[in-house]
Design a protein around this motif. Structure first.
Motif, short mmCIF file in Angstrom:
data_model
loop_
_atom_site.label_atom_id
_atom_site.label_comp_id
_atom_site.label_asym_id
_atom_site.label_seq_id
_atom_site.Cartn_x
_atom_site.Cartn_y
_atom_site.Cartn_z
N VAL A 70 8.52 -12.41 -9.80
CA VAL A 70 9.10 -11.09 -10.07
C VAL A 70 10.60 -11.15 -9.82
CG1 VAL A 70 7.00 -9.79 -9.53
CG2 VAL A 70 8.65 -10.30 -7.72
N GLU A 71 11.32 -10.22 -10.43
CA GLU A 71 12.77 -10.16 -10.22
C GLU A 71 13.09 -9.57 -8.85
OE1 GLU A 71 16.53 -7.63 -12.02
OE2 GLU A 71 14.94 -8.26 -13.41
N ASP A 72 12.29 -8.54 -8.45
CA ASP A 72 12.52 -7.88 -7.17
C ASP A 72 11.30 -7.07 -6.79
OD1 ASP A 72 13.83 -7.11 -4.89
OD2 ASP A 72 15.31 -5.82 -5.88
N VAL A 73 11.24 -6.64 -5.54
CA VAL A 73 10.19 -5.73 -5.06
C VAL A 73 10.89 -4.59 -4.33
CG1 VAL A 73 8.10 -5.45 -3.68
CG2 VAL A 73 8.58 -7.65 -4.77
N MET A 126 8.74 -5.18 -9.29
CA MET A 126 7.52 -4.56 -8.76
C MET A 126 7.91 -3.40 -7.85
SD MET A 126 4.38 -6.29 -6.62
CE MET A 126 2.81 -5.43 -6.50
N GLU A 127 7.31 -2.24 -8.11
CA GLU A 127 7.51 -1.08 -7.26
C GLU A 127 6.22 -0.80 -6.50
OE1 GLU A 127 8.91 2.32 -9.33
OE2 GLU A 127 10.83 1.41 -9.89
N ILE A 128 6.33 -0.58 -5.20
CA ILE A 128 5.13 -0.27 -4.41
C ILE A 128 5.23 1.15 -3.85
CG2 ILE A 128 4.66 -2.68 -3.83
CD1 ILE A 128 5.80 -2.12 -1.05
N ASN A 129 4.10 1.81 -3.84
CA ASN A 129 4.01 3.18 -3.33
C ASN A 129 3.74 3.13 -1.83
OD1 ASN A 129 3.40 5.81 -2.72
ND2 ASN A 129 1.78 6.05 -4.24
N ASN A 155 11.59 0.41 9.26
CA ASN A 155 11.59 -1.04 9.46
C ASN A 155 10.29 -1.66 8.96
OD1 ASN A 155 14.13 -1.09 10.63
ND2 ASN A 155 13.32 -0.69 12.70
N LEU A 156 9.19 -0.89 9.09
CA LEU A 156 7.90 -1.38 8.60
C LEU A 156 7.93 -1.55 7.09
CD1 LEU A 156 4.98 -2.15 9.16
CD2 LEU A 156 4.36 0.26 8.97
N THR A 157 8.52 -0.55 6.39
CA THR A 157 8.65 -0.65 4.93
C THR A 157 9.49 -1.85 4.54
OG1 THR A 157 8.43 1.74 4.64
CG2 THR A 157 9.48 0.51 2.86
N LYS A 158 10.60 -2.06 5.24
CA LYS A 158 11.48 -3.18 4.92
C LYS A 158 10.77 -4.52 5.13
CE LYS A 158 15.70 -0.62 6.01
NZ LYS A 158 16.85 -0.48 6.95
N SER A 159 10.00 -4.61 6.21
CA SER A 159 9.29 -5.86 6.47
C SER A 159 8.19 -6.09 5.44
CB SER A 159 8.71 -5.86 7.88
OG SER A 159 7.74 -4.83 8.04
N LEU A 160 7.57 -4.98 4.98
CA LEU A 160 6.54 -5.07 3.96
C LEU A 160 7.13 -5.57 2.64
CD1 LEU A 160 3.58 -4.55 3.20
CD2 LEU A 160 4.23 -2.23 2.59
N LEU A 161 8.29 -5.03 2.26
CA LEU A 161 8.95 -5.46 1.04
C LEU A 161 9.31 -6.94 1.12
CD1 LEU A 161 11.36 -2.44 0.35
CD2 LEU A 161 9.21 -2.98 -0.82
N THR A 162 9.75 -7.36 2.30
CA THR A 162 10.09 -8.77 2.50
C THR A 162 8.85 -9.65 2.32
OG1 THR A 162 11.87 -8.22 4.03
CG2 THR A 162 11.00 -10.46 4.14
N LEU A 163 7.72 -9.18 2.84
CA LEU A 163 6.46 -9.93 2.71
C LEU A 163 6.07 -10.07 1.24
CD1 LEU A 163 3.91 -11.23 3.88
CD2 LEU A 163 2.92 -8.94 4.06
#
Length: 239
Positions: free
Chosen positions: A183-186, A228-231, A166-174
């Motif tokens: 950007v097209e997407d994250v 954008m891809e985040i590690n 859930n933390l990852t999902k909220s981070l992507l939303t941020l």
């Protein structure tokens, strides 16, 4: 002169000459690798230009082109056939990346996964490479893919696992809310190992180097939005 140049007989002569030259070069590549590669280093851009003019002989041209790669020393060349012969077990795609020169390409964060797994990536450093690669969608039933594309298929057993919480999902939303339409997407990255983030192109978009070349040729050219891809395993992202 123009009438003679466009005469059907001249077209036949040009076609016949092209076939003989390509056959000679194919034989030379098979019999004398060093001599062929010396020729290739001097005339590669002219040979590659045939992809946009000599459509009938594309299959022969594909066998002749050579590239440096992530698993070869600088100056060493590899063909598509040699790439296939030495690829990883279970590897379904042929991978490449475009750039201005080897030094710059080697610093691209999109190489990290492939370097860690020892998967060979072809280096396309001639300006013309970015434009001929779309005309080579596959080789011996292996799709030819830029590693700057979002839709590359990593083998399940080779994927770098990233936490899906859930933390990852909220981070992507941020990230998405902050960047908006820039950007097209994250998304969470499966290819990054050491870097915190990278930008990749959508399935039908040009990769970043091709867009850079297009902008040099046409100042009004508008590139596509990047993904954008985040590690999510990177300390910076975790913090």
């Amino acid at each position: 002169r123009e009438t003679v140049q466009n005469h059907p007989a001249m077209n036949k002569i040009r076609t016949s000459l092209s076939v003989r030259i390509l056959k000679y070069l194919g034989d030379l590549a098979a019999k004398d690798k060093e001599k062929f590669e010396n020729f290739y280093r001097n005339f590669a851009p002219l040979l590659k230009a045939g992809f946009n003019s000599d459509f009938a002989n594309r299959d022969k041209l594909v066998e002749l082109i050579r590239f440096e790669s992530s698993l070869k020393k600088p100056g060493e060349l590899v063909s598509f056939k040699e790439y296939i012969a030495s690829k990883k077990d279970g590897q379904k795609e042929i991978y490449y990346i475009c750039g201005e020169h080897r030094t710059g390409v080697e610093k691209n964060p999109n190489l990290e996964y492939f370097n860690k797994k020892g998967i060979e990536v072809l280096f396309m450093t001639d300006p013309i490479d970015a434009f001929i690669m779309p005309s080579i969608p596959e080789y011996e039933k292996h799709p030819v893919k830029s590693i700057e594309k979002a839709d590359i298929e990593l083998s399940p057993e080779d994927k770098i696992e990233k936490p899906d919480s859930n933390l990852t999902k909220s981070l992507l939303t941020l990230f998405k809310e902050t960047l908006g339409d820039r950007v097209e997407d994250v998304v969470a990255s499966k290819r990054l190992v050491e870097s915190a983030a990278t930008l990749v192109s959508g399935k039908n978009a040009l990769d970043s180097h091709a867009e850079k070349v297009m902008k040099i040729m046409d100042k009004d050219f508008k590139g596509s939005k990047k993904i954008m891809e985040i590690n999510t395993s990177h300390p910076l992202i975790n913090n």
